[in-house]
Design an enzyme around this catalytic site. Sequence first.
Site, mmCIF file in Angstrom:
data_model
loop_
_atom_site.group_PDB
_atom_site.id
_atom_site.type_symbol
_atom_site.label_atom_id
_atom_site.label_comp_id
_atom_site.label_asym_id
_atom_site.label_seq_id
_atom_site.Cartn_x
_atom_site.Cartn_y
_atom_site.Cartn_z
ATOM 1 N N GLU A 196 9.167 17.011 14.830
ATOM 2 C CA GLU A 196 9.784 16.819 13.559
ATOM 3 C C GLU A 196 8.799 17.714 12.585
ATOM 4 O O GLU A 196 7.362 17.876 12.659
ATOM 5 C CB GLU A 196 9.311 15.308 12.936
ATOM 6 C CG GLU A 196 9.844 15.127 11.632
ATOM 7 C CD GLU A 196 9.802 13.612 11.449
ATOM 8 O OE1 GLU A 196 8.682 12.974 11.644
ATOM 9 O OE2 GLU A 196 10.769 12.954 10.835
ATOM 10 N N GLU B 53 9.212 2.251 11.398
ATOM 11 C CA GLU B 53 10.010 3.159 11.151
ATOM 12 C C GLU B 53 9.434 4.613 11.064
ATOM 13 O O GLU B 53 8.839 4.975 10.303
ATOM 14 C CB GLU B 53 10.732 2.880 9.636
ATOM 15 C CG GLU B 53 12.146 3.491 9.594
ATOM 16 C CD GLU B 53 13.285 2.973 10.455
ATOM 17 O OE1 GLU B 53 13.421 3.939 11.386
ATOM 18 O OE2 GLU B 53 13.264 1.736 10.660
ATOM 19 N N LYS C 170 0.801 -1.093 0.082
ATOM 20 C CA LYS C 170 -0.057 0.054 0.119
ATOM 21 C C LYS C 170 0.868 1.159 0.012
ATOM 22 O O LYS C 170 1.345 1.404 1.084
ATOM 23 C CB LYS C 170 -0.934 -0.130 1.243
ATOM 24 C CG LYS C 170 -2.273 0.922 1.335
ATOM 25 C CD LYS C 170 -2.163 2.329 0.636
ATOM 26 C CE LYS C 170 -1.802 3.308 1.832
ATOM 27 N NZ LYS C 170 -1.990 4.584 1.368
ATOM 28 N N CYS D 238 13.442 10.964 6.866
ATOM 29 C CA CYS D 238 13.228 10.808 8.224
ATOM 30 C C CYS D 238 14.818 10.910 8.861
ATOM 31 O O CYS D 238 14.720 11.331 9.816
ATOM 32 C CB CYS D 238 13.145 9.323 8.483
ATOM 33 S SG CYS D 238 11.898 8.489 7.653
HETATM 34 C C1 UN1 Z 1 14.525 8.293 4.800
HETATM 35 O O1 UN1 Z 1 14.791 9.300 5.493
HETATM 36 O O2 UN1 Z 1 13.347 8.204 5.062
HETATM 37 O O3 UN1 Z 1 20.025 7.256 4.448
HETATM 38 C C2 UN1 Z 1 15.043 7.202 4.387
HETATM 39 C C3 UN1 Z 1 19.369 8.255 3.802
HETATM 40 C C4 UN1 Z 1 18.590 7.182 2.731
HETATM 41 C C5 UN1 Z 1 17.199 6.712 3.150
HETATM 42 C C6 UN1 Z 1 16.326 7.727 3.872
HETATM 43 N N1 UN1 Z 1 19.523 6.445 2.279
HETATM 44 O O4 UN1 Z 1 19.111 9.110 3.954
#
Ligand code: UN1
Length: 494
Positions: A384, A249, A174, A283
Amino acid sequence: MTTFQNFIGGVWTAPSTGTYFENRNPADQRDLIGRFPASGAADIDAAVTSAQRGFDRWKRTPAPARGDVLRRVGDLMAARKEEIANLMTREMGKPLTETRGDVQEGIDTAYYAATEGRRLFGHTVPSELANKWAMSMRRPIGVCGLVTPFNFPMAIPTWKAFPALLCGNAVILKPAEDVPHTATVLVEILLEAGLPPEVIQLVHGMGEVVGKALVEHPQVPVISFTGSTETGRFVGETCGRLHKRLSLEMGGKNAQIVLDDADLDLAIDGVLWGAFGTTGQRCTATSRLILQRGIHDTVVERLVARAEALVLGDGRVAGHDVGPLVNEAAREKVERYVEIGRAQGATLRCGGQRATGGALDHGFFFQPTIFTNVTAGSRLEQEEIFGPVLSVIQVDSVEEAFAVNNGVRYGLSSSVYTSNVNVAFRALQELDNGITYVNAPTIGAEAHLPFGGVKETGNGHREGGWEVYEFYSETKVGYVDYSGALQRAQIDNY
Ligand code: UN1
């Protein structure tokens, strides 16, 4: 206009609801990419029934043969890398250099998964009894429900789907409603590479409807979710109640620490990339810059000049450094935080507004924004934002820098710029994050190492690398007693 469909039951199929949503380019809202299914819970039911059939066949396919399919997936992605990067930038906005990297992360994940098909190690250990064999092995689990975000439209679905498939599970994907086209291409590639059709199902639609139905479905024993900590809490509660295996995550409030002895050129390049790459929508994005007093003013001055020089625009056009935010809600959230920062007494040094004028008027652009005089503990410093907003916090010592880094509820990534090897190793040990970089920005994780965070960023699992294969498989232990007699463990041998 193209109308796209779900992939359920081994065929491309219309949603049970009969309704569709529009997918438009965030850099230019006049550009309509297509219509995608606004599916309902009945589509999830159909996908689960089909995926169970797919699982029954796929789990019996030898793991090296499953790996061969994923190697072909990697080859196909590599052959179409440029085309896929283009369609990804069109639907989510980040510049082509970044979407190429996103596809490459998928290719790397495919090739890693292919080789894992010839490992999937168990252990063989001595038994405490004579003439008895003891070992562990990995077994597939069943139907895995994968709920993925918009910011890495290819990499994150591959992080979840490829190890799940390699382990012998069936997958229901999804994808985020902002990036349905990339997910469609990924499924096309899996099928072209020879994945049996019912092993993969693609259900488009809204999180509150189909994401929820997937998470709540009793015949989906594994859920992997990447997204906000708030949604993750709901997913976690639901999965806890239903005894599901869950990988979360979630959010981050990642800091780059720059100490007085750092290479400042390197540190400034790093923070620009970490904070404003992907328009801050990672993230792992750098949303806090912790500067030691001795270099604070110099770094701020040089950084502001560099941030103001970043060129915003359509990510498919060469020379554009920063793309748009993904949608209007994301831009409004950034605006709210700019107001919060001002109200709490931080100093706005650059940006702070929508970027407008000419072509920018048609997209969700926002100026790269830097606040200084940000107080540790303030909302700007703690929450955030998921946008191009960097908060600068001044500290006096290494100890204070580490404490500020650790003083948030998230714990994904951190970075320290220093030329002191002792401080570098102390940072690896003391910073409460799943990933710490030394003399490199907070972004840039590699596909073959475990990825994830501590505290409210995650729930103890990791994506990527070798660890994710444990998440997508069940440990089975086998004992074979070839003594021909009843041997009672813990009794006959003591
Ligand atoms: C994310 O930030 O959602 O390390 C993933 C990184 C990428 C993956 C990020 N390889 O910034």
